[in-house]
Design a protein around this motif. Structure first.
Motif, PDB file in Angstrom:
ATOM      1  N   GLY A 247      -1.808  -4.074 -17.300  1.00 49.57           N
ATOM      2  CA  GLY A 247      -2.683  -2.914 -17.209  1.00 49.57           C
ATOM      3  C   GLY A 247      -4.103  -3.226 -17.645  1.00 49.57           C
ATOM      4  N   ALA A 248      -4.228  -4.000 -18.722  1.00 45.00           N
ATOM      5  CA  ALA A 248      -5.559  -4.353 -19.219  1.00 45.00           C
ATOM      6  C   ALA A 248      -6.295  -5.235 -18.217  1.00 45.00           C
ATOM      7  CB  ALA A 248      -5.439  -5.064 -20.567  1.00 45.00           C
ATOM      8  N   LEU A 249      -5.577  -6.186 -17.620  1.00 46.19           N
ATOM      9  CA  LEU A 249      -6.215  -7.072 -16.656  1.00 46.19           C
ATOM     10  C   LEU A 249      -6.566  -6.338 -15.366  1.00 46.19           C
ATOM     11  CD1 LEU A 249      -4.220 -10.420 -17.017  1.00 46.19           C
ATOM     12  CD2 LEU A 249      -6.543  -9.913 -17.778  1.00 46.19           C
ATOM     13  N   ALA A 250      -5.803  -5.293 -15.041  1.00 43.58           N
ATOM     14  CA  ALA A 250      -6.112  -4.517 -13.841  1.00 43.58           C
ATOM     15  C   ALA A 250      -7.480  -3.860 -13.959  1.00 43.58           C
ATOM     16  CB  ALA A 250      -5.037  -3.459 -13.609  1.00 43.58           C
ATOM     17  N   THR A 251      -7.849  -3.486 -15.172  1.00 42.34           N
ATOM     18  CA  THR A 251      -9.169  -2.900 -15.399  1.00 42.34           C
ATOM     19  C   THR A 251     -10.254  -3.971 -15.423  1.00 42.34           C
ATOM     20  OG1 THR A 251      -8.188  -1.106 -16.692  1.00 42.34           O
ATOM     21  CG2 THR A 251     -10.544  -1.505 -16.975  1.00 42.34           C
ATOM     22  N   LYS A 252      -9.943  -5.087 -16.048  1.00 39.15           N
ATOM     23  CA  LYS A 252     -10.931  -6.160 -16.211  1.00 39.15           C
ATOM     24  C   LYS A 252     -11.131  -6.954 -14.923  1.00 39.15           C
ATOM     25  CE  LYS A 252     -11.841 -10.304 -18.986  1.00 39.15           C
ATOM     26  NZ  LYS A 252     -11.332 -11.181 -20.068  1.00 39.15           N
ATOM     27  N   SER A 253     -10.023  -7.252 -14.221  1.00 39.77           N
ATOM     28  CA  SER A 253     -10.076  -8.084 -13.016  1.00 39.77           C
ATOM     29  C   SER A 253      -9.284  -7.426 -11.899  1.00 39.77           C
ATOM     30  CB  SER A 253      -9.515  -9.486 -13.301  1.00 39.77           C
ATOM     31  OG  SER A 253     -10.211 -10.125 -14.352  1.00 39.77           O
ATOM     32  N   PRO A 254      -9.817  -6.355 -11.300  1.00 38.40           N
ATOM     33  CA  PRO A 254      -9.074  -5.656 -10.249  1.00 38.40           C
ATOM     34  C   PRO A 254      -8.772  -6.576  -9.069  1.00 38.40           C
ATOM     35  CG  PRO A 254     -11.368  -4.956 -10.303  1.00 38.40           C
ATOM     36  CD  PRO A 254     -11.151  -5.779 -11.530  1.00 38.40           C
ATOM     37  N   VAL A 255      -7.585  -6.371  -8.503  1.00 43.15           N
ATOM     38  CA  VAL A 255      -7.148  -7.199  -7.385  1.00 43.15           C
ATOM     39  C   VAL A 255      -7.343  -6.443  -6.080  1.00 43.15           C
ATOM     40  CG1 VAL A 255      -4.737  -6.437  -7.334  1.00 43.15           C
ATOM     41  CG2 VAL A 255      -5.303  -8.764  -6.638  1.00 43.15           C
ATOM     42  N   PHE A 256      -7.586  -7.188  -5.010  1.00 46.05           N
ATOM     43  CA  PHE A 256      -7.730  -6.615  -3.679  1.00 46.05           C
ATOM     44  C   PHE A 256      -6.669  -7.212  -2.765  1.00 46.05           C
ATOM     45  CE2 PHE A 256     -11.803  -6.396  -5.726  1.00 46.05           C
ATOM     46  CZ  PHE A 256     -12.317  -5.157  -5.357  1.00 46.05           C
ATOM     47  N   PHE A 257      -6.151  -6.376  -1.856  1.00 47.76           N
ATOM     48  CA  PHE A 257      -5.188  -6.853  -0.874  1.00 47.76           C
ATOM     49  C   PHE A 257      -5.932  -7.054   0.447  1.00 47.76           C
ATOM     50  CE2 PHE A 257      -2.047  -6.586   2.451  1.00 47.76           C
ATOM     51  CZ  PHE A 257      -0.928  -7.221   1.942  1.00 47.76           C
ATOM     52  N   MET A 258      -6.046  -8.321   0.854  1.00 50.97           N
ATOM     53  CA  MET A 258      -6.730  -8.664   2.100  1.00 50.97           C
ATOM     54  C   MET A 258      -5.697  -8.697   3.219  1.00 50.97           C
ATOM     55  SD  MET A 258      -9.803  -9.522   3.263  1.00 50.97           S
ATOM     56  CE  MET A 258     -10.670 -10.174   1.814  1.00 50.97           C
ATOM     57  N   ALA A 259      -5.651  -7.660   4.037  1.00 54.84           N
ATOM     58  CA  ALA A 259      -4.635  -7.539   5.084  1.00 54.84           C
ATOM     59  C   ALA A 259      -5.047  -8.315   6.322  1.00 54.84           C
ATOM     60  CB  ALA A 259      -4.415  -6.077   5.435  1.00 54.84           C
ATOM     61  N   PHE A 260      -4.133  -9.175   6.821  1.00 52.90           N
ATOM     62  CA  PHE A 260      -4.440  -9.879   8.065  1.00 52.90           C
ATOM     63  C   PHE A 260      -3.363  -9.728   9.124  1.00 52.90           C
ATOM     64  CE2 PHE A 260      -1.618 -12.987   6.382  1.00 52.90           C
ATOM     65  CZ  PHE A 260      -2.071 -13.422   5.145  1.00 52.90           C
ATOM     66  N   ASP A 261      -2.326  -8.937   8.847  1.00 51.24           N
ATOM     67  CA  ASP A 261      -1.316  -8.692   9.875  1.00 51.24           C
ATOM     68  C   ASP A 261      -0.509  -7.456   9.498  1.00 51.24           C
ATOM     69  OD1 ASP A 261       0.168  -9.095  12.204  1.00 51.24           O
ATOM     70  OD2 ASP A 261       0.426 -11.245  11.827  1.00 51.24           O
ATOM     71  N   VAL A 262       0.084  -6.826  10.511  1.00 48.93           N
ATOM     72  CA  VAL A 262       0.978  -5.693  10.284  1.00 48.93           C
ATOM     73  C   VAL A 262       2.311  -6.034  10.937  1.00 48.93           C
ATOM     74  CG1 VAL A 262       0.030  -4.492  12.313  1.00 48.93           C
ATOM     75  CG2 VAL A 262       1.348  -3.218  10.602  1.00 48.93           C
ATOM     76  N   LEU A 263       3.386  -5.946  10.161  1.00 49.48           N
ATOM     77  CA  LEU A 263       4.705  -6.373  10.626  1.00 49.48           C
ATOM     78  C   LEU A 263       5.619  -5.196  10.960  1.00 49.48           C
ATOM     79  CD1 LEU A 263       5.353  -9.226   8.031  1.00 49.48           C
ATOM     80  CD2 LEU A 263       3.869  -9.203  10.039  1.00 49.48           C
ATOM     81  N   GLN A 264       5.301  -4.047  10.401  1.00 45.33           N
ATOM     82  CA  GLN A 264       6.082  -2.837  10.689  1.00 45.33           C
ATOM     83  C   GLN A 264       5.159  -1.636  10.536  1.00 45.33           C
ATOM     84  OE1 GLN A 264      10.152  -2.297   8.987  1.00 45.33           O
ATOM     85  NE2 GLN A 264       9.317  -0.425   8.102  1.00 45.33           N
ATOM     86  N   GLN A 265       5.292  -0.680  11.463  1.00 44.10           N
ATOM     87  CA  GLN A 265       4.472   0.527  11.419  1.00 44.10           C
ATOM     88  C   GLN A 265       5.320   1.716  11.847  1.00 44.10           C
ATOM     89  OE1 GLN A 265       1.014   0.453  13.970  1.00 44.10           O
ATOM     90  NE2 GLN A 265      -0.131   1.800  12.611  1.00 44.10           N
ATOM     91  N   ASP A 266       5.275   2.774  11.025  1.00 45.45           N
ATOM     92  CA  ASP A 266       6.096   3.960  11.270  1.00 45.45           C
ATOM     93  C   ASP A 266       7.566   3.586  11.414  1.00 45.45           C
ATOM     94  OD1 ASP A 266       3.818   5.602  11.290  1.00 45.45           O
ATOM     95  OD2 ASP A 266       3.480   5.204  13.414  1.00 45.45           O
TER      96      ASP A 266
END
Length: 288
Positions: free
Chosen positions: A60-79
């Motif tokens: 939790g502390a690191l989430a505030t200090k060093s937030p992570v990003f999800f770089m999406a490059f594909d979609v495998l399932q939708q709906d």
């Protein structure tokens, strides 16, 4: 959230879990986690490793200090519909539409994509210079998504630079690989890289100039990991840190240390150890 090996890791990234409400049900994305170091102005693999190892309050502390990003490059399932059989071009269109229609915001980000060769070349040069991106990935537009199969090619930006040979594996006459170092501001020799195994002709060339270390070598008693993050250690022979090696490396550099094994190019008998870049200085392209 799971790794390529199937390990569940959502407990380490509470900021992503909190942001999951932006995503529709029945969606499976493929992507990469990245952490942006605001102070350095570039991506930080080291900060991502800390995030990946943390749990509980530390996570939790690191989430505030060093937030992570999800770089999406594909979609495998939708709906709830599996999309693995669709060509990448159609999956990419659905992924872009998802970001448009849902107006997804950070930490969800869309990986850039182009079919223009000139643009890809510009990305390979400029983005690797300033952002910490290692290179570009090439995918066939008609390719299906094949689990457990690497159906793409990664091209890393490689530059040439120098470091000091401080240790080897093998023997003085026939070194197998080199452990390279650079002096920091206090004059200490700091390990920065290890090479891939040397070719026979390169091993012979280096072996002709190596000399056994004198007492008081700066790496006496130091244990060297065989790879980044590995617990296996190298059985090294210390040598006099008087030879300069030219090597090529990709842009994966964390706090002055090259993350991946580098490629030995040649000995630089025309330069001294004082001419080698200082510890913490990134790799620099060399012409010729």
């Amino acid at each position: 959230m799971q790794t390529r090996r199937g390990s569940l890791v959502q407990d380490r990234f509470p900021d992503l879990v909190a942001a999951a409400g932006q995503l529709p049900e029945g969606l499976v994305l493929d992507g990469e986690l990245v952490v942006w170091d605001t102070a350095a102005g570039r991506l930080s693999f080291e900060a991502l490793q800390r995030r990946a190892a943390a749990r509980g309050r530390t996570a939790g502390a690191l989430a505030t200090k060093s937030p992570v990003f999800f770089m999406a490059f594909d979609v495998l399932q939708q709906d709830g519909e599996e999309l693995l059989h669709l060509p990448y071009q159609e999956r990419r269109a659905r992924l872009e539409s998802l970001f448009t229609t849902r107006a997804l915001t950070a930490p969800w980000t869309l990986c850039a994509m182009t079919t223009d060769l000139a643009t890809a070349r510009e990305w390979l040069e400029s983005w690797t210079d300033v952002s910490g991106v290692e290179g570009i990935v090439i995918k066939l537009l008609a390719s299906r998504y094949l689990p457990s199969y690497r159906g793409w090619t990664k091209i890393r930006r490689r530059d040439t630079t120098e470091a000091i040979i401080g240790a080897i594996t093998g023997t003085l006459a026939r070194p197998q690989l080199l452990v390279l170092g650079r002096h920091d501001q206090d004059g200490r020799l700091r390990a920065v890289a290890r090479t891939v195994p040397l070719r026979p002709e390169a091993a012979k060339q280096v072996g002709e100039h190596l000399a056994a270390a004198r007492p008081g070598h700066p790496w006496t008693g130091v244990i060297f990991a065989s790879a980044w993050g590995s617990r296996d250690v190298l059985d090294v022979v210390l040598v006099r840190p008087e030879l300069v090696a030219e090597f090529s490396a990709d842009r994966a550099v964390d706090r002055g240390v090259f993350r991946h094994p580098v490629r030995f190019k040649r000995l630089r008998l025309d330069v001294s150890v004082q001419d080698v870049p200082r510890f913490g200085v990134g790799s620099a392209a060399a012409a010729g």
